[in-house]
Motif scaffolding. Structure first.
Motif, PDB file in Angstrom:
ATOM      1  N   GLN A  69       1.292  -0.794   0.322  1.00 55.66           N
ATOM      2  CA  GLN A  69      -0.437  -0.327   0.436  1.00 55.66           C
ATOM      3  C   GLN A  69       1.090   0.799   0.191  1.00 55.66           C
ATOM      4  O   GLN A  69       1.947   1.567   0.817  1.00 55.66           O
ATOM      5  N   ILE A  70       0.142   2.410  -0.366  1.00 57.09           N
ATOM      6  CA  ILE A  70       0.661   3.653  -0.418  1.00 57.09           C
ATOM      7  C   ILE A  70      -0.276   4.788  -0.147  1.00 57.09           C
ATOM      8  O   ILE A  70      -1.401   4.289  -0.017  1.00 57.09           O
ATOM      9  N   ALA A  71       0.766   5.608   0.512  1.00 57.55           N
ATOM     10  CA  ALA A  71      -0.517   6.530   1.045  1.00 57.55           C
ATOM     11  C   ALA A  71      -0.774   7.657  -0.057  1.00 57.55           C
ATOM     12  O   ALA A  71      -1.442   8.035   0.305  1.00 57.55           O
ATOM     13  N   THR A  72       0.482   8.034  -0.780  1.00 59.48           N
ATOM     14  CA  THR A  72      -0.304   8.847  -1.758  1.00 59.48           C
ATOM     15  C   THR A  72       0.510   8.803  -3.579  1.00 59.48           C
ATOM     16  O   THR A  72       1.382   8.207  -3.150  1.00 59.48           O
ATOM     17  N   ILE A  73       0.221   9.037  -4.116  1.00 59.65           N
ATOM     18  CA  ILE A  73       0.787   8.967  -5.758  1.00 59.65           C
ATOM     19  C   ILE A  73       1.493   9.447  -6.173  1.00 59.65           C
ATOM     20  O   ILE A  73       1.481  10.529  -7.015  1.00 59.65           O
ATOM     21  N   HIS A  74       2.704   9.420  -5.533  1.00 57.52           N
ATOM     22  CA  HIS A  74       4.020  10.197  -5.234  1.00 57.52           C
ATOM     23  C   HIS A  74       5.091   9.208  -5.962  1.00 57.52           C
ATOM     24  O   HIS A  74       5.508   8.235  -5.981  1.00 57.52           O
ATOM     25  N   LEU A  75       4.500   9.821  -7.896  1.00 55.67           N
ATOM     26  CA  LEU A  75       5.694   8.576  -8.929  1.00 55.67           C
ATOM     27  C   LEU A  75       7.061   8.297  -8.495  1.00 55.67           C
ATOM     28  O   LEU A  75       7.157   7.752  -9.041  1.00 55.67           O
ATOM     29  N   PRO A  76       7.847   9.787  -8.207  1.00 52.83           N
ATOM     30  CA  PRO A  76       9.778   8.726  -7.769  1.00 52.83           C
ATOM     31  C   PRO A  76       8.731   7.955  -7.460  1.00 52.83           C
ATOM     32  O   PRO A  76       9.864   7.167  -7.319  1.00 52.83           O
ATOM     33  N   ASP A  77       8.769   7.668  -5.802  1.00 47.21           N
ATOM     34  CA  ASP A  77       8.537   6.530  -5.423  1.00 47.21           C
ATOM     35  C   ASP A  77       7.907   5.455  -5.803  1.00 47.21           C
ATOM     36  O   ASP A  77       8.918   4.923  -5.617  1.00 47.21           O
ATOM     37  N   LEU A  78       7.145   5.474  -6.699  1.00 46.50           N
ATOM     38  CA  LEU A  78       6.561   4.022  -7.164  1.00 46.50           C
ATOM     39  C   LEU A  78       7.621   3.965  -8.465  1.00 46.50           C
ATOM     40  O   LEU A  78       8.447   2.669  -8.702  1.00 46.50           O
ATOM     41  N   ALA A  79       8.296   5.513  -8.810  1.00 46.17           N
ATOM     42  CA  ALA A  79       9.722   4.443 -10.300  1.00 46.17           C
ATOM     43  C   ALA A  79      10.369   3.979  -9.251  1.00 46.17           C
ATOM     44  O   ALA A  79      11.102   3.033  -9.653  1.00 46.17           O
ATOM     45  N   GLU A  80      10.948   3.850  -8.245  1.00 43.39           N
ATOM     46  CA  GLU A  80      12.107   3.970  -7.125  1.00 43.39           C
ATOM     47  C   GLU A  80      11.203   2.634  -7.061  1.00 43.39           C
ATOM     48  O   GLU A  80      12.173   1.090  -6.465  1.00 43.39           O
ATOM     49  N   ARG A  81      10.322   1.606  -6.610  1.00 42.39           N
ATOM     50  CA  ARG A  81      10.074   1.040  -6.513  1.00 42.39           C
ATOM     51  C   ARG A  81       9.436  -0.426  -7.463  1.00 42.39           C
ATOM     52  O   ARG A  81      10.253  -1.484  -6.846  1.00 42.39           O
ATOM     53  N   VAL A  82       9.210   0.197  -8.697  1.00 41.34           N
ATOM     54  CA  VAL A  82       9.002  -0.719  -9.448  1.00 41.34           C
ATOM     55  C   VAL A  82      11.053  -0.923 -10.211  1.00 41.34           C
ATOM     56  O   VAL A  82      11.028  -2.012 -10.797  1.00 41.34           O
ATOM     57  N   GLY A  83      11.820   0.132 -10.294  1.00 38.70           N
ATOM     58  CA  GLY A  83      12.923   0.034 -10.419  1.00 38.70           C
ATOM     59  C   GLY A  83      13.465  -0.216 -12.292  1.00 38.70           C
ATOM     60  O   GLY A  83      14.538  -0.723 -12.563  1.00 38.70           O
ATOM     61  N   GLU A  84      12.309   0.260 -13.261  1.00 40.84           N
ATOM     62  CA  GLU A  84      12.715   0.253 -13.907  1.00 40.84           C
ATOM     63  C   GLU A  84      12.673   1.760 -14.472  1.00 40.84           C
ATOM     64  O   GLU A  84      11.922   2.620 -13.655  1.00 40.84           O
ATOM     65  N   PRO A  85      12.957   1.819 -15.818  1.00 40.89           N
ATOM     66  CA  PRO A  85      12.420   3.278 -16.484  1.00 40.89           C
ATOM     67  C   PRO A  85      10.929   3.783 -16.667  1.00 40.89           C
ATOM     68  O   PRO A  85      10.497   3.145 -16.688  1.00 40.89           O
ATOM     69  N   THR A  86      10.840   4.573 -15.297  1.00 37.76           N
ATOM     70  CA  THR A  86       8.954   5.063 -15.562  1.00 37.76           C
ATOM     71  C   THR A  86       9.216   6.876 -15.469  1.00 37.76           C
ATOM     72  O   THR A  86       8.989   7.384 -15.178  1.00 37.76           O
ATOM     73  N   TYR A  87       7.762   6.873 -15.925  1.00 32.89           N
ATOM     74  CA  TYR A  87       6.936   8.318 -16.314  1.00 32.89           C
ATOM     75  C   TYR A  87       6.751   8.417 -14.979  1.00 32.89           C
ATOM     76  O   TYR A  87       6.356   7.885 -14.007  1.00 32.89           O
TER      77      TYR A  87
END
Length: 283
Positions: free
Chosen positions: A165-183
């Motif tokens: 789960q996440i508390a907010t849609i903070h895209l840099p954090d999601l990019a770090e979580r995925v570990g791939e080039p992310t928008y």
């Protein structure tokens, strides 16, 4: 003119200064409300222009992973690729219609190898636990997705979330979580996907309801308040004038005329009371 000389004093000039400052504050607040209304009308126009626009390839609107033009919010884009179902996360505290729930985010790897975050929709909180009862799976294999662009959200201090789960849609954090080039400039709210999923999709986001709010009426109210400040000042000056000139014959004549007119303004209730008294039986 000598009768009004009392008004040319430091005390009344101070009152006038207060009225002027109050009027300036009211004008500023009125302008603030007008600015708020302009923001609302711009948001409504943006939805009208973009929500039902013809979808375009995501690279036309987001040429760089970090790019995003606010004027493209709600614009539909098309992506082709595969969902990274193992990277799915839930966004906490997403109420809808007064009911608590979650947004379901699933990273989507496009055919060019970049990852785009897709919000597949909303799910209510379960009856037995602080999670949805069922989380529908995203389609497997190659999928064509149409999503409407939204800007990422800022981080929120001291707000945690459980595993997955996440508390907010903070895209840099999601990019770090995925570990791939992310928008990281924008994500997308799912509008359509083909082939259609086997399981029912989470509830989709409805078109925003246009609402300008009451900012225009508030703006007029603040202007009226500013004018009333001067009206009250004039009333106070007039009352002091009458008090200081109570012994003046001309002022006494005016006071008597005002009292006479006041007594002449009888209400309907006064007339009804007189009729009842006149028709009431005498003992």
């Amino acid at each position: 003119m000598n009768k009004w000389r009392f008004a040319i004093s430091r005390r009344w000039f101070g009152y006038l200064a207060v009225a002027i400052v109050f009027a300036i504050v009211c004008v500023l607040l009125s302008n603030w409300q007008l600015a708020r209304r302009a923001e609302k009308t711009s948001e409504i126009a943006l939805v009208d222009d973009n929500f039902d626009a013809q979808p375009v390839d995501v690279t036309e609107v987001l040429p760089e992973l970090s790019s995003f033009d606010p004027g493209d919010e709600w614009r539909p884009v098309i992506l082709e690729g595969t969902y990274l179902a193992e990277e799915q996360v839930l966004v906490r505290n997403r109420p809808r219609g007064g009911q608590p729930g979650f947004d379901v985010l699933v990273p989507f790897r496009t055919s060019d190898g970049n990852v785009f975050i897709v919000d597949r929709g909303w799910l209510p909180t379960g009856n037995e636990q602080d999670l949805p009862d069922v989380i529908p799976e995203a389609p497997s294999g190659t999928v064509t997705v149409t999503a409407r662009l939204r800007p990422g959200e800022p981080t929120v201090a001291n707000r945690g979330a459980g595993d997955g789960q996440i508390a907010t849609i903070h895209l840099p954090d999601l990019a770090e979580r995925v570990g791939e080039p992310t928008y990281t400039g924008a994500y997308g709210i799912l509008a359509d996907e083909s082939p259609a999923p086997v399981e029912p999709r989470p509830a989709s986001v409805d078109r925003p309801v246009p609402d300008e709010g009451a900012h225009l009426s508030y703006a007029f109210q603040w202007l009226i308040f500013g004018i009333l400040g001067f009206v009250f000042l004039g009333y106070a000056v007039r009352q002091e004038y009458r008090a200081l000139n109570a012994d003046d014959p001309e002022e006494q004549r005016r006071a008597g005329l005002r009292e006479y007119k006041r007594r002449q303004r009888r209400t309907d209730a006064d007339v009804e009371d007189e009729l009842l008294d006149a028709t009431a039986p005498r003992p």
